[in-house]
Design a protein around this motif. Structure first.
Motif, mmCIF file in Angstrom:
data_model
loop_
_atom_site.group_PDB
_atom_site.id
_atom_site.type_symbol
_atom_site.label_atom_id
_atom_site.label_comp_id
_atom_site.label_asym_id
_atom_site.label_seq_id
_atom_site.Cartn_x
_atom_site.Cartn_y
_atom_site.Cartn_z
ATOM 1 N N SER A 242 15.234 28.641 79.026
ATOM 2 C CA SER A 242 14.853 28.749 77.624
ATOM 3 C C SER A 242 14.539 27.372 77.057
ATOM 4 O O SER A 242 14.851 26.338 77.654
ATOM 5 N N VAL A 243 13.947 27.356 75.874
ATOM 6 C CA VAL A 243 13.732 26.091 75.167
ATOM 7 C C VAL A 243 15.068 25.383 74.951
ATOM 8 O O VAL A 243 15.169 24.159 75.067
ATOM 9 N N TYR A 244 16.105 26.165 74.670
ATOM 10 C CA TYR A 244 17.437 25.584 74.484
ATOM 11 C C TYR A 244 17.893 24.867 75.753
ATOM 12 O O TYR A 244 18.461 23.765 75.679
ATOM 13 N N ASP A 245 17.679 25.488 76.912
ATOM 14 C CA ASP A 245 18.120 24.875 78.164
ATOM 15 C C ASP A 245 17.470 23.513 78.376
ATOM 16 O O ASP A 245 18.130 22.546 78.777
ATOM 17 N N ALA B 191 19.239 19.733 78.243
ATOM 18 C CA ALA B 191 19.178 18.828 79.392
ATOM 19 C C ALA B 191 18.543 17.493 79.066
ATOM 20 O O ALA B 191 18.754 16.499 79.760
ATOM 21 N N GLY B 192 17.739 17.445 77.999
ATOM 22 C CA GLY B 192 17.021 16.217 77.661
ATOM 23 C C GLY B 192 17.609 15.523 76.464
ATOM 24 O O GLY B 192 18.661 15.883 75.942
ATOM 25 N N ALA B 193 16.917 14.502 76.026
ATOM 26 C CA ALA B 193 17.345 13.722 74.852
ATOM 27 C C ALA B 193 16.162 13.576 73.926
ATOM 28 O O ALA B 193 15.621 12.498 73.740
ATOM 29 N N ARG C 61 9.138 18.798 75.164
ATOM 30 C CA ARG C 61 10.554 18.660 74.867
ATOM 31 C C ARG C 61 10.803 18.969 73.401
ATOM 32 O O ARG C 61 10.309 18.264 72.517
ATOM 33 N N PHE C 62 11.592 20.002 73.150
ATOM 34 C CA PHE C 62 11.883 20.366 71.770
ATOM 35 C C PHE C 62 12.756 19.305 71.125
ATOM 36 O O PHE C 62 13.703 18.798 71.731
#
Length: 815
Positions: A576-579, A583-585, A548-549
């Protein structure tokens, strides 16, 4: 529009990999060569685990059998099966070490250094990477024509990082402990320098003599109501041979005061000021007692300083399973969390007052520099302290009497927590001498090639450290392996004629773990150059402990990070990493960042606190900075289990996120290095500033401290409505915009620094003793202290700084 590869192209790429892998098998040396004393430093005896060419050989054998099946997922399944599964022997052999031994075959050396970039790179994922169409709006800072060239550079960068090489480099870096100031750290520095030179970067090793410390004796014992010897070594895990290392048997805090204390124990929760206030309400005093504080919710140095202020005789910190153990989930080796015996080592030093060498506070530890006495230092602790595992700390906690713990103080132990004092009595006896030793920063440069020497000389700084408390599996060697892979990619781009317009500098610092020392000394030594030329600092401390980025950054860099994340494919195929980020926190475990500023629907970016090497560049010199990683559950921080084996099993199986980070870090660096106009968004900064000012204004009203923040708010609103400083315009207009953008962050610093800690100059951000970020520190701290005169003075400094930045940027906006 998405650009992919045809089946024929994919087959050709896998065929190239087959050929390369087959050639590699003919050049693998078995076992690792032992060279004579004429190589580099003449060789010396060190414990060496399997060299990286074994990982490459093992990988190559599988790739030979991987025929062209078409989809990139097939190749990644082969990566997963092909990567080595750890050392085969419980104890490593003793070999005569030389950095070149690990890369002894010329073709293997080429493979590790990234010159042969067949289909083992991140390029197999290009089918899911969005590339801007010709008619799309160019990224911030680029003209339409330069955006096309940049897209070609970025596509080439995305095809270069290799998970297999990242794993090989990581195995090499983590094969033995490398604490700053030791032979292990010198070995890593020499090895890194050699690799960077092979990548084609101009490389130098810069040494500083600084105050460090190491344990000679650490004795901790529960003396009543029963006797139990504590401070025991971490338990050996059979599945992880690295956990047998005898040199890592002692838990300790660097810089802890030597001495002996025997006293009643008191449990103080996290050891924050509010925790001591809660104890006072219970009628419990800690004066003259040994306080026991759990990790998290604050930095260990902040806990120590507060314990001093409260009159404690000694401090014990420990890892409670509620935060990083079995309460969270399965423990290592079954899961990512810490076993009961894991210990969080670390420095106990007050670098939130001033980081760097404690004997040269505020100036570089160069030859001939003035040094103060230890007794004059503001940052060295004055009471003994030591970290314990939960296995040891529970012996104390279970025997405490006194009042029942307050609400929210119950930890994860299978017993009811009480606060004491007593009947538990603890003896802490420490001999941890402090002494001056040599540390080594490794600095690599890729000079810019812009026709304007002023532009070519501007610096995009990439930052990581190479020292570790143990093996540094995640912290920092995941970042170091990624940095070396990125350096190889930048060298390859250079050989292809894709040199950056601005200079890219890669700093791999030593002694970060002690007090951000290597970066601080180098930053202080090069202050004039950096204040004039530094564009930004992109810091990757630990690159990967999960998938998770997460990022902390100055507001002006947020848009850049989000746009770059859109370009990078998620290795698990989730877009993508952005997606995945959206979606996460994600929360940056290394950045001590907090959320503040305007609320948007974009992925969250924290604000910068401290605790890593961007601190000198951002808080002291005013260089826009960011700190980012792929985050995940990580319960073995600074313990013996933070090893290559943990990363291989848990943190990043297949090392695909290491490669993804090299691509992301590289694309971000190249955006900054190649932009016609620096892609910094000060309107976002202004919007955040309005929120910060309103927050402090509310605080001042609550505490009845009159302070006029109207002028500062007015200037923040000017920044908030600034139009984007695009690249359209004449070369002279571009030059003037770049000069304004280069200076704007410096405008937000105060030369005399913050009251009480003048090394910290930034008026908008500073770290608390917990390392968490606070906003508008000069005004906020004055309000908290009830100091009306100081609050007004600091509000005036803030308003003038914001006016200077707004005037500068408004003067170059598009007409």
């Amino acid at each position: 529009m998405q650009v992919g590869h045809s089946a024929a192209q994919r087959g050709e790429r896998v065929g190239e990999a087959d050929g390369l892998a087959a050639r590699l098998l003919g050049h693998v040396d078995h076992p690792a060569r032992v060279r004579g004393g004429d190589e580099l430093d003449g060789g010396r005896d060190l414990d060496v685990l399997e060299p990286p060419h074994r990982a490459l050989e093992h990988h190559a054998r599988v790739v030979v059998g991987a025929r062209a099946r078409g989809a990139h997922q097939d190749l990644f399944r082969h990566f997963d099966r092909s990567l080595p599964r750890g050392p085969e022997r419980s104890r490593p052999p003793r070999l005569r070490y030389n950095p070149r031994d690990a890369f002894s075959s010329p073709e293997l050396r080429t493979q590790i250094m990234g010159r042969a970039r067949a289909a083992v790179g991140l390029g197999v994922l290009l089918a899911v990477v969005p590339v801007r169409a010709a008619d799309e709006t160019p990224p911030l800072g680029f003209t339409v024509s330069s955006a096309r060239r940049q897209a070609e550079v970025e596509e080439a960068m995305l095809g270069l990082p290799s998970p297999a090489r990242c794993e090989a480099l990581h195995a090499q870096l983590t094969r033995a402990p490398h604490v700053a100031g030791t032979e292990g750290s010198q070995r890593v520095a020499e090895e890194i320098a050699w690799i960077l030179r092979q990548s084609g970067l101009q490389t130098e090793t810069v040494s500083y003599d600084v105050l460090l410390s190491w344990p000679r004796r650490v004795d901790v014992e529960l003396v009543s109501p029963r006797r139990v010897r504590l401070a025991r070594p971490e338990a050996v895990i059979p599945e992880d041979p690295f956990s047998r290392e005898p040199s890592l048997s002692v838990p300790w805090h660097a810089y802890a005061k030597s001495g002996e204390v025997t006293a009643e124990a008191v449990y103080v929760n996290y050891g924050r000021p509010e925790d001591y206030a809660a104890l006072a309400r219970l009628g419990v005093s800690v004066r003259g007692r040994v306080v026991v504080a759990r990790h998290f919710n604050g930095y260990r140095g902040g806990k120590s300083l507060e314990a001093e202020r409260q009159g404690a005789a000694a401090l014990i910190t420990y890892s409670d399973p509620a935060e990083d153990g079995y309460v969270q989930g399965d423990v290592y080796p079954k899961g990512p969390w810490g076993p009961d015996s894991h210990v969080q080592r670390g420095a106990n030093v007050y670098d939130f007052i001033v980081p760097g060498d404690p004997l040269t506070p505020g100036w570089a530890s160069v030859a001939g520099a003035r040094r103060i006495a230890e007794s004059e230092s503001q940052v060295l602790p004055k009471i003994p302290s030591v970290p314990l595992s939960f296995r040891d700390a529970r012996e104390i906690l279970e025997t405490l009497g006194g009042p029942l713990r307050p609400d929210q103080w119950q930890g994860g132990g299978p017993f009811t927590y009480h606060v004491g004092p007593g009947p538990a009595r603890v003896r802490v006896s420490l001999d941890i001498p402090r002494e001056v030793r040599t540390i080594r920063d490794v600095i690599a440069r890729l000079p810019g090639v812009d026709s304007d020497p002023d532009v070519a000389g501007q610096i995009v700084l990439l930052s990581n450290h190479h020292d570790a408390w143990t093996y540094g599996g995640v912290d920092p060697s995941s970042g170091t392996a990624t940095a070396l892979e990125l350096a190889a990619a930048l060298g390859e781009l250079s050989r292809r004629g894709m040199r950056p317009r601005r200079t890219i500098v890669l700093g791999l610092w030593d002694a970060e773990e002690f007090t951000l020392t290597g970066s601080t000394e180098w930053g202080e030594e090069h202050e004039a150059e950096l204040r004039e030329r530094a564009v930004a600092c992109l810091n990757v401390d630990a690159s990967t402990s999960g998938d998770r980025f997460a990022a902390s950054a100055v507001p002006s860099l947020r848009a850049l990070l989000r746009d770059v994340a859109r370009r990078i494919p998620d290795p698990k195929g989730r877009g993508s990493v952005y997606d995945v980020w959206l979606a996460g926190a994600g929360a940056n475990v290394r950045g001590y960042g907090v959320r503040a500023g305007e609320a948007t629907d974009e992925p969250k970016v924290s604000i910068l606190g401290s605790g890593s090497d961007y601190t000198v560049f951002f808080n002291h010199l005013g260089v826009p900075s960011a700190d980012f990683l792929f985050d995940g559950p990580y319960g073995v921080y600074h313990s013996i289990y933070d090893s290559h084996e943990w990363v291989r099993r848990i943190g990043d199986p297949g090392f695909r996120y290491h490669a993804a980070m090299a691509a992301l870090w590289g694309v971000a660096a190249l955006r900054l290095a190649n932009a016609d106009v620096l892609p910094l968004d000060y309107a976002a900064y202004g919007r955040d500033l309005v929120v910060y000012i309103d927050d402090v204004d509310t605080l001042a009203r609550m505490r009845q401290v009159p302070v006029d923040l109207g002028p500062a708010r007015e200037q923040a609103r000017r920044l908030a409505v600034l139009p984007a400083l695009t690249a359209e315009g004449t070369p002279e207009e571009q030059r003037r915009r770049n000069q304004a953008l280069l200076a704007a962050e410096r405008d937000l610093t105060l030369p005399e620094g913050l009251p009480g800690r003048p090394w910290f100059r930034h008026l908008v951000y500073a770290p608390l003793p917990s390392y968490a970020a606070e906003t508008l520190p000069g005004v906020r701290e004055a309000v908290m202290d009830g100091d009306v005169a100081r609050a007004s003075a600091q509000a005036g400094h803030l308003a003038r700084a914001l006016r200077q930045a707004a005037d500068r940027l408004e003067g170059v906006r598009p007409r």
